[in-house]
Design a protein around this motif. Structure first.
Motif, PDB file in Angstrom:
ATOM      1  N   UNK A  56       4.535   7.835  -1.997  1.00 64.48           N
ATOM      2  CA  UNK A  56       4.681   9.040  -1.191  1.00 64.48           C
ATOM      3  C   UNK A  56       3.737   9.021  -0.010  1.00 64.48           C
ATOM      4  N   UNK A  57       2.851  10.040   0.039  1.00 68.32           N
ATOM      5  CA  UNK A  57       1.878  10.112   1.120  1.00 68.32           C
ATOM      6  C   UNK A  57       0.561   9.436   0.754  1.00 68.32           C
ATOM      7  N   UNK A  58       0.489   8.855  -0.434  1.00 66.41           N
ATOM      8  CA  UNK A  58      -0.765   8.291  -0.916  1.00 66.41           C
ATOM      9  C   UNK A  58      -1.208   7.054  -0.160  1.00 66.41           C
ATOM     10  N   UNK A  59      -2.513   6.950   0.062  1.00 65.02           N
ATOM     11  CA  UNK A  59      -3.085   5.792   0.746  1.00 65.02           C
ATOM     12  C   UNK A  59      -3.288   4.653  -0.251  1.00 65.02           C
ATOM     13  N   UNK A  60      -3.171   3.431   0.218  1.00 64.14           N
ATOM     14  CA  UNK A  60      -3.474   2.286  -0.637  1.00 64.14           C
ATOM     15  C   UNK A  60      -4.964   2.264  -0.965  1.00 64.14           C
ATOM     16  N   UNK A  61      -5.298   1.547  -2.014  1.00 66.83           N
ATOM     17  CA  UNK A  61      -6.670   1.575  -2.516  1.00 66.83           C
ATOM     18  C   UNK A  61      -7.014   0.231  -3.135  1.00 66.83           C
ATOM     19  N   UNK A  62      -8.317   0.007  -3.333  1.00 68.02           N
ATOM     20  CA  UNK A  62      -8.731  -1.119  -4.160  1.00 68.02           C
ATOM     21  C   UNK A  62      -8.341  -0.825  -5.606  1.00 68.02           C
ATOM     22  N   UNK A  63      -8.458  -1.809  -6.462  1.00 65.60           N
ATOM     23  CA  UNK A  63      -8.114  -1.635  -7.872  1.00 65.60           C
ATOM     24  C   UNK A  63      -8.929  -0.501  -8.496  1.00 65.60           C
TER      25      UNK A  63
END
Length: 393
Positions: A56-63
């Protein structure tokens, strides 16, 4: 590993209303999963959904781990309130709810956990799915998700909802999806359920393949204050499949969890009158109050306090269940005037005409055919006039 930054989707509601956070299922977004249910909730709550990283609108992230994901959700809640809030989450969103209640129990006033588990699947299965998605993308999951998410026939009955959910899965970032899989592979709080004292409503779909009802029963039985509701003909994405019913359950549970214990008979009466209005409708209650005389006043207060203030307010059964029981008792005892009133009340409490029909069919066997015959005649007169406002047209 790191705490991901969680992005909110604000559905609305009064700024001064209590905060209700809504958590997603893997492969969905807050909008596609919760929009229709949220529309029913914004009159009572300030409703905020959140998206998984890369969804959705979520940002990518590290694990991240599930505990770190929950920490990110708590940081999001802090943007809206430093007080306690209500929570509802489906699948991995439900897992996050369990983690929040373990890590920050003073912040979660109530939790409605849908189609989830204290552990879901196996670490090996999640690792395999993560590897598949990293290699081939989320498109490869569409066929399996259709089978895993929806009960038979749902995609054809509600193609708009099912298509939107599958499109959200296609659009999810493959690496982020895989990270959530790996976080779920490391999640198991089965042995810690007894630590949870927050009131929990566990909601299962009767046709859920991924997290069948026994998963939710384990949660309801394991926490200190838990209750199970099983939604018939619902699969893994209950907020999208049965939005009105889910919204009703969330509201009833959150209200019961946050309601102060009445200290006086006047408070019991006031609480009973509020529930009586919600179940029977303002018009009926206003007529009853207007017709009260000095002779009947004590009786009116009695039924408001004891029937509505002491029984209908108890958290052990939802209002749909109480309506089913009440209708059966009224048919069995031949209380036809009350039956007319409670047929409309049953509609307000979420029962459909078809469900009422099935209840009356059941009473024909266990209460008697003549009683059921009269009940069908009354229902045929009452139910066609039920409009969207819950009153006779």
């Amino acid at each position: 590993m790191s705490t991901p930054r969680i992005v909110a989707t604000e559905f609305g509601g009064p700024d001064a209303a209590p905060l209700l956070l809504l958590g997603p299922s893997l492969g969905t977004s807050a909008t596609t999963l919760w929009s229709r249910a949220a529309a029913e909730l914004t009159d009572t709550w300030r409703v905020v959904g959140w998206d998984l990283p890369g969804h959705g609108r979520g940002e990518t992230s590290d694990a991240f781990t599930l505990a770190e994901l929950a920490a990110g959700v708590l940081a999001l809640a802090d943007q809206f309130t430093r007080e306690s809030f209500h929570y509802a989450g489906d699948s991995v969103g439900g897992c996050v709810g369990l983690q929040l209640m373990l890590d920050a129990p003073h912040r979660v006033a109530s939790a409605t956990l849908l189609c989830t588990g204290a552990v879901i699947g196996t670490p090996d299965a999640w690792t395999e799915r993560a590897e598949t998605v990293r290699a081939s993308g989320t498109e490869t999951l569409i066929a399996a998700a259709t089978q895993r998410w929806f009960p038979s026939g749902f995609a054809e009955r509600d193609s708009v909802t099912s298509s939107a959910l599958l499109d959200a899965l296609r659009s999810a970032d493959s690496g982020s999806y895989a990270q959530v899989c790996e976080a779920l592979g490391g999640f198991d709080v089965t042995d810690r359920l007894q630590e949870i004292s927050t009131p929990v409503l566990a909601v299962a779909g009767s046709h859920d393949i991924a997290t069948p009802p026994d998963h939710l029963q384990r949660i309801a039985s394991g926490v200190k204050d838990g209750r199970l509701v099983v939604l018939e003909n619902v699969g893994h994405l209950a907020p999208a499949e049965a939005p009105d019913r889910v919204a009703q359950l969330i509201t009833e549970h959150a209200r019961a969890a946050s309601a102060p214990i009445p200290a006086t008979t006047d408070e019991v009466h006031a609480g009973g009158l509020a529930v009586r209005r919600e179940v029977l409708g303002d018009a009926h209650v206003d007529r009853a109050i207007a017709a009260t005389t000095e002779f009947t006043a004590d009786f009116q207060r009695f039924i408001t306090e004891y029937a509505w203030g002491a029984i209908w307010t108890r958290p052990g059964l939802d209002r749909r269940s109480r309506s089913l029981i009440t209708l059966t008792a009224l048919v069995a005892r031949g209380h036809h005037e009350e039956l007319r009133i409670h047929l409309l009340a049953a509609r307000r409490n979420g029962l459909s005409n078809d469900e009422i029909k099935e209840l009356l069919m059941q009473t024909a066997i266990y209460c008697g055919v003549p009683d059921a015959n009269t009940a069908f005649r009354i229902a045929a007169d009452v139910l066609p006039g039920f409009d969207s406002e819950g009153e006779r047209s």
